[in-house]
Design a protein around this motif. Structure first.
Motif, PDB file in Angstrom:
ATOM      1  N   GLU A  51       0.837  -1.202   0.000  1.00  0.00           N
ATOM      2  CA  GLU A  51       0.000   0.000   0.000  1.00  0.00           C
ATOM      3  C   GLU A  51       0.871   1.251   0.000  1.00  0.00           C
ATOM      4  O   GLU A  51       0.616   2.202  -0.727  1.00  0.00           O
ATOM      5  N   CYS A  52       1.889   1.228   0.819  1.00  0.00           N
ATOM      6  CA  CYS A  52       2.829   2.342   0.878  1.00  0.00           C
ATOM      7  C   CYS A  52       3.539   2.512  -0.468  1.00  0.00           C
ATOM      8  O   CYS A  52       3.650   3.625  -0.979  1.00  0.00           O
ATOM      9  N   ALA A  53       4.006   1.410  -1.030  1.00  0.00           N
ATOM     10  CA  ALA A  53       4.708   1.455  -2.313  1.00  0.00           C
ATOM     11  C   ALA A  53       3.798   2.003  -3.409  1.00  0.00           C
ATOM     12  O   ALA A  53       4.231   2.821  -4.229  1.00  0.00           O
ATOM     13  N   LEU A  54       2.540   1.568  -3.425  1.00  0.00           N
ATOM     14  CA  LEU A  54       1.601   2.073  -4.429  1.00  0.00           C
ATOM     15  C   LEU A  54       1.441   3.581  -4.298  1.00  0.00           C
ATOM     16  O   LEU A  54       1.477   4.306  -5.295  1.00  0.00           O
ATOM     17  N   GLN A  55       1.284   4.058  -3.086  1.00  0.00           N
ATOM     18  CA  GLN A  55       1.121   5.498  -2.893  1.00  0.00           C
ATOM     19  C   GLN A  55       2.375   6.266  -3.299  1.00  0.00           C
ATOM     20  O   GLN A  55       2.289   7.343  -3.911  1.00  0.00           O
ATOM     21  N   ALA A  56       3.538   5.726  -3.006  1.00  0.00           N
ATOM     22  CA  ALA A  56       4.789   6.377  -3.408  1.00  0.00           C
ATOM     23  C   ALA A  56       4.926   6.370  -4.931  1.00  0.00           C
ATOM     24  O   ALA A  56       5.320   7.377  -5.530  1.00  0.00           O
ATOM     25  N   LEU A  57       4.597   5.240  -5.570  1.00  0.00           N
ATOM     26  CA  LEU A  57       4.672   5.166  -7.035  1.00  0.00           C
ATOM     27  C   LEU A  57       3.688   6.138  -7.681  1.00  0.00           C
ATOM     28  O   LEU A  57       4.004   6.775  -8.694  1.00  0.00           O
ATOM     29  N   TYR A  58       2.511   6.258  -7.107  1.00  0.00           N
ATOM     30  CA  TYR A  58       1.513   7.209  -7.610  1.00  0.00           C
ATOM     31  C   TYR A  58       2.085   8.625  -7.540  1.00  0.00           C
ATOM     32  O   TYR A  58       2.003   9.392  -8.501  1.00  0.00           O
ATOM     33  N   GLN A  59       2.665   8.952  -6.393  1.00  0.00           N
ATOM     34  CA  GLN A  59       3.261  10.280  -6.203  1.00  0.00           C
ATOM     35  C   GLN A  59       4.378  10.524  -7.220  1.00  0.00           C
ATOM     36  O   GLN A  59       4.457  11.598  -7.828  1.00  0.00           O
ATOM     37  N   LEU A  60       5.241   9.545  -7.409  1.00  0.00           N
ATOM     38  CA  LEU A  60       6.338   9.681  -8.367  1.00  0.00           C
ATOM     39  C   LEU A  60       5.810   9.819  -9.795  1.00  0.00           C
ATOM     40  O   LEU A  60       6.354  10.580 -10.592  1.00  0.00           O
ATOM     41  N   ASP A  61       4.749   9.085 -10.116  1.00  0.00           N
ATOM     42  CA  ASP A  61       4.136   9.148 -11.444  1.00  0.00           C
ATOM     43  C   ASP A  61       3.533  10.530 -11.689  1.00  0.00           C
ATOM     44  O   ASP A  61       3.579  11.057 -12.789  1.00  0.00           O
ATOM     45  N   LEU A  62       3.001  11.117 -10.641  1.00  0.00           N
ATOM     46  CA  LEU A  62       2.333  12.410 -10.739  1.00  0.00           C
ATOM     47  C   LEU A  62       3.325  13.566 -10.818  1.00  0.00           C
ATOM     48  O   LEU A  62       3.198  14.444 -11.661  1.00  0.00           O
ATOM     49  N   SER A  63       4.337  13.536  -9.934  1.00  0.00           N
ATOM     50  CA  SER A  63       5.200  14.712  -9.839  1.00  0.00           C
ATOM     51  C   SER A  63       6.692  14.426  -9.915  1.00  0.00           C
ATOM     52  O   SER A  63       7.497  15.340  -9.780  1.00  0.00           O
ATOM     53  N   GLY A  64       7.080  13.168 -10.107  1.00  0.00           N
ATOM     54  CA  GLY A  64       8.501  12.836 -10.178  1.00  0.00           C
ATOM     55  C   GLY A  64       9.140  12.891  -8.809  1.00  0.00           C
ATOM     56  O   GLY A  64       8.466  12.910  -7.787  1.00  0.00           O
ATOM     57  N   GLY A  65      10.450  12.910  -8.792  1.00  0.00           N
ATOM     58  CA  GLY A  65      11.178  12.984  -7.529  1.00  0.00           C
ATOM     59  C   GLY A  65      12.011  11.746  -7.285  1.00  0.00           C
ATOM     60  O   GLY A  65      12.204  10.913  -8.172  1.00  0.00           O
ATOM     61  N   ASP A  66      12.478  11.636  -6.063  1.00  0.00           N
ATOM     62  CA  ASP A  66      13.349  10.541  -5.647  1.00  0.00           C
ATOM     63  C   ASP A  66      12.527   9.440  -4.983  1.00  0.00           C
ATOM     64  O   ASP A  66      11.676   9.723  -4.124  1.00  0.00           O
ATOM     65  N   ALA A  67      12.799   8.200  -5.359  1.00  0.00           N
ATOM     66  CA  ALA A  67      12.042   7.058  -4.844  1.00  0.00           C
ATOM     67  C   ALA A  67      12.136   6.947  -3.325  1.00  0.00           C
ATOM     68  O   ALA A  67      11.125   6.753  -2.642  1.00  0.00           O
ATOM     69  N   ARG A  68      13.323   7.076  -2.770  1.00  0.00           N
ATOM     70  CA  ARG A  68      13.488   6.951  -1.309  1.00  0.00           C
ATOM     71  C   ARG A  68      12.727   8.050  -0.570  1.00  0.00           C
ATOM     72  O   ARG A  68      12.106   7.800   0.466  1.00  0.00           O
ATOM     73  N   ASP A  69      12.782   9.277  -1.105  1.00  0.00           N
ATOM     74  CA  ASP A  69      12.054  10.372  -0.467  1.00  0.00           C
ATOM     75  C   ASP A  69      10.549  10.126  -0.513  1.00  0.00           C
ATOM     76  O   ASP A  69       9.846  10.378   0.466  1.00  0.00           O
ATOM     77  N   ALA A  70      10.065   9.642  -1.631  1.00  0.00           N
ATOM     78  CA  ALA A  70       8.632   9.368  -1.768  1.00  0.00           C
ATOM     79  C   ALA A  70       8.184   8.305  -0.770  1.00  0.00           C
ATOM     80  O   ALA A  70       7.149   8.454  -0.112  1.00  0.00           O
ATOM     81  N   VAL A  71       8.973   7.243  -0.619  1.00  0.00           N
ATOM     82  CA  VAL A  71       8.637   6.187   0.346  1.00  0.00           C
ATOM     83  C   VAL A  71       8.664   6.747   1.759  1.00  0.00           C
ATOM     84  O   VAL A  71       7.750   6.498   2.558  1.00  0.00           O
ATOM     85  N   ARG A  72       9.675   7.518   2.076  1.00  0.00           N
ATOM     86  CA  ARG A  72       9.789   8.111   3.417  1.00  0.00           C
ATOM     87  C   ARG A  72       8.574   8.990   3.735  1.00  0.00           C
ATOM     88  O   ARG A  72       8.010   8.923   4.834  1.00  0.00           O
ATOM     89  N   GLU A  73       8.164   9.804   2.775  1.00  0.00           N
ATOM     90  CA  GLU A  73       7.008  10.684   2.980  1.00  0.00           C
ATOM     91  C   GLU A  73       5.731   9.881   3.222  1.00  0.00           C
ATOM     92  O   GLU A  73       4.941  10.212   4.104  1.00  0.00           O
ATOM     93  N   VAL A  74       5.531   8.841   2.440  1.00  0.00           N
ATOM     94  CA  VAL A  74       4.327   8.026   2.598  1.00  0.00           C
ATOM     95  C   VAL A  74       4.365   7.266   3.919  1.00  0.00           C
ATOM     96  O   VAL A  74       3.368   7.205   4.649  1.00  0.00           O
ATOM     97  N   LEU A  75       5.511   6.696   4.261  1.00  0.00           N
ATOM     98  CA  LEU A  75       5.638   5.940   5.516  1.00  0.00           C
ATOM     99  C   LEU A  75       5.355   6.812   6.739  1.00  0.00           C
ATOM    100  O   LEU A  75       4.863   6.317   7.754  1.00  0.00           O
TER     101      LEU A  75
END
Length: 146
Positions: A9-33
Motif C-alpha cells: 500500500e505504501c509502495a503504491l502510494q509512493a509510485l503514484y506520487q512519483l508518477d504524478l510529480s517525479g522525484g526521488d524514490a526513497r524520499d517518496a517512500v519516506r514521505e508516505v511511511l
C-alpha cells in the motif's frame, strides 16, 4: 493487515506520487511511511525495495504491461491502475520470494481499495495474461520446502 500488505500500500502510494510529480524514490517512500501508523522497519524496507525496483525496471515493466493490455495505452490507464500493474509486474519479474498467486491477489485487493469500481477486474485481466507469459530474464521463483 500483514507487513507486506502495508508495504505494498505504501509502495503504491509512493509510485503514484512519483508518477504524478517525479522525484526521488526513497524520499517518496519516506514521505508516505510517515503517514502510516504502525509501519515498522520491515514494512519500510520492503516498500522501499518495491518502489526502487519498479523505478529501476520501469521501461521493461511498462513494455510488458503495454503488450498485455489489449486496447489500452499505458498513458490512458488510470494512474492508480497503472501503478498497481507496475508494482505487480515487478514482483512477478524479480521477487523470487513472492508466489505469483500472492502477487495477483494483493494487486486485486489494491485495486478494490484504491481504484475505481472496475479497477480490480481490469488489473486481474491484465495480470492474468502477464502471469502466463514466459518473461525474458525473469528471476525464477523459489521452491517451497515441504
Amino acid at each position: 493487515m500483514g507487513s507486506r500488505t502495508k508495504a505494498r500500500e505504501c509502495a503504491l502510494q509512493a509510485l503514484y506520487q512519483l508518477d504524478l510529480s517525479g522525484g526521488d524514490a526513497r524520499d517518496a517512500v519516506r514521505e508516505v511511511l510517515a503517514h502510516f501508523e504502525e509501519a515498522d522497519d520491515i514494512t519500510g524496507r520492503f516498500a522501499d525495495e518495491l518502489v526502487r525496483g519498479v523505478q529501476s525496471e520501469k521501461v521493461q515493466i511498462d513494455t510488458i504491461i503495454q503488450q498485455s493490455s489489449t486496447n489500452w495505452k499505458l498513458e490512458r490507464m488510470a494512474r492508480v491502475d497503472r501503478n498497481i500493474l507496475r508494482l505487480a509486474v515487478y514482483e512477478i519479474l524479480r521477487r523470487a520470494d513472492v508466489p505469483v498467486r500472492v502477487t495477483l491477489n494483493e494487486a486485486i485487493e489494491l485495486g478494490k481499495k484504491f481504484g475505481s469500481e472496475e479497477s480490480s477486474a481490469f488489473v486481474n485481466g491484465v495480470l492474468d495474461r502477464i502471469a502466463h507469459l514466459a518473461l525474458p530474464n525473469a528471476t525464477p521463483k523459489l521452491e517451497k520446502k515441504a
